[in-house]
Design a protein around this motif. Sequence first.
Motif, PDB file in Angstrom:
ATOM      1  N   PHE A  76      48.697  46.786  38.169  1.00  0.00           N
ATOM      2  CA  PHE A  76      48.866  46.142  39.469  1.00  0.00           C
ATOM      3  C   PHE A  76      47.693  46.427  40.394  1.00  0.00           C
ATOM      4  O   PHE A  76      47.331  45.574  41.211  1.00  0.00           O
ATOM      5  CB  PHE A  76      50.193  46.544  40.104  1.00  0.00           C
ATOM      6  CG  PHE A  76      51.371  45.902  39.424  1.00  0.00           C
ATOM      7  CD1 PHE A  76      51.516  44.522  39.420  1.00  0.00           C
ATOM      8  CD2 PHE A  76      52.314  46.661  38.775  1.00  0.00           C
ATOM      9  CE1 PHE A  76      52.593  43.917  38.776  1.00  0.00           C
ATOM     10  CE2 PHE A  76      53.395  46.074  38.136  1.00  0.00           C
ATOM     11  CZ  PHE A  76      53.532  44.702  38.141  1.00  0.00           C
ATOM     12  N   THR A  97      44.895  43.980  39.147  1.00  0.00           N
ATOM     13  CA  THR A  97      45.181  42.583  39.470  1.00  0.00           C
ATOM     14  C   THR A  97      45.172  42.341  40.981  1.00  0.00           C
ATOM     15  O   THR A  97      44.835  41.239  41.421  1.00  0.00           O
ATOM     16  CB  THR A  97      46.523  42.126  38.872  1.00  0.00           C
ATOM     17  OG1 THR A  97      47.570  43.004  39.306  1.00  0.00           O
ATOM     18  CG2 THR A  97      46.468  42.106  37.360  1.00  0.00           C
ATOM     19  N   SER A  98      45.498  43.344  41.774  1.00  0.00           N
ATOM     20  CA  SER A  98      45.417  43.196  43.233  1.00  0.00           C
ATOM     21  C   SER A  98      43.974  43.036  43.677  1.00  0.00           C
ATOM     22  O   SER A  98      43.659  42.193  44.528  1.00  0.00           O
ATOM     23  CB  SER A  98      46.046  44.399  43.931  1.00  0.00           C
ATOM     24  OG  SER A  98      47.418  44.453  43.672  1.00  0.00           O
ATOM     25  N   SER A 135      42.827  39.607  42.802  1.00  0.00           N
ATOM     26  CA  SER A 135      43.361  38.619  43.736  1.00  0.00           C
ATOM     27  C   SER A 135      42.588  38.595  45.041  1.00  0.00           C
ATOM     28  O   SER A 135      42.306  37.526  45.594  1.00  0.00           O
ATOM     29  CB  SER A 135      44.838  38.911  44.027  1.00  0.00           C
ATOM     30  OG  SER A 135      45.597  38.776  42.864  1.00  0.00           O
ATOM     31  N   ILE A 136      42.227  39.760  45.541  1.00  0.00           N
ATOM     32  CA  ILE A 136      41.457  39.836  46.784  1.00  0.00           C
ATOM     33  C   ILE A 136      40.090  39.200  46.604  1.00  0.00           C
ATOM     34  O   ILE A 136      39.628  38.423  47.455  1.00  0.00           O
ATOM     35  CB  ILE A 136      41.336  41.299  47.254  1.00  0.00           C
ATOM     36  CG1 ILE A 136      42.699  41.800  47.734  1.00  0.00           C
ATOM     37  CG2 ILE A 136      40.292  41.439  48.359  1.00  0.00           C
ATOM     38  CD1 ILE A 136      42.766  43.278  47.986  1.00  0.00           C
ATOM     39  N   SER A 171      48.992  44.068  56.363  1.00  0.00           N
ATOM     40  CA  SER A 171      49.191  45.009  55.259  1.00  0.00           C
ATOM     41  C   SER A 171      49.078  46.457  55.710  1.00  0.00           C
ATOM     42  O   SER A 171      49.763  47.331  55.171  1.00  0.00           O
ATOM     43  CB  SER A 171      48.180  44.745  54.155  1.00  0.00           C
ATOM     44  OG  SER A 171      48.369  43.462  53.626  1.00  0.00           O
TER      45      SER A 171
END
Length: 91
Positions: A26, A29-30, A33-34, A56
Amino acid sequence: MPGPPVAVAYRPDDVDRMHATMSAFFAVTSVASIITLLASPGGTAPRQFGIDLVESVSMIPFLAIGLLLAKPITRALKPATVHAASLVLSA
């Protein structure tokens, strides 16, 4: 059609190992994504990213609480319970 959930693709017997591997998955993948959001054309993505970043930051205390509670809770649960929960949550 989406691929299989992560918990189905990777399900070791050791719950600590599963927790660490899924956390790393995670995190990677975070970051991906950013980067994708910032590189998207149109000019609104960086502005939206700034708004999302501010929102956030307000979640950091809850993140810290979750990190502190995760280890003792997973140690108290049976491995079969953790595996079943990971399947349900990743579906």
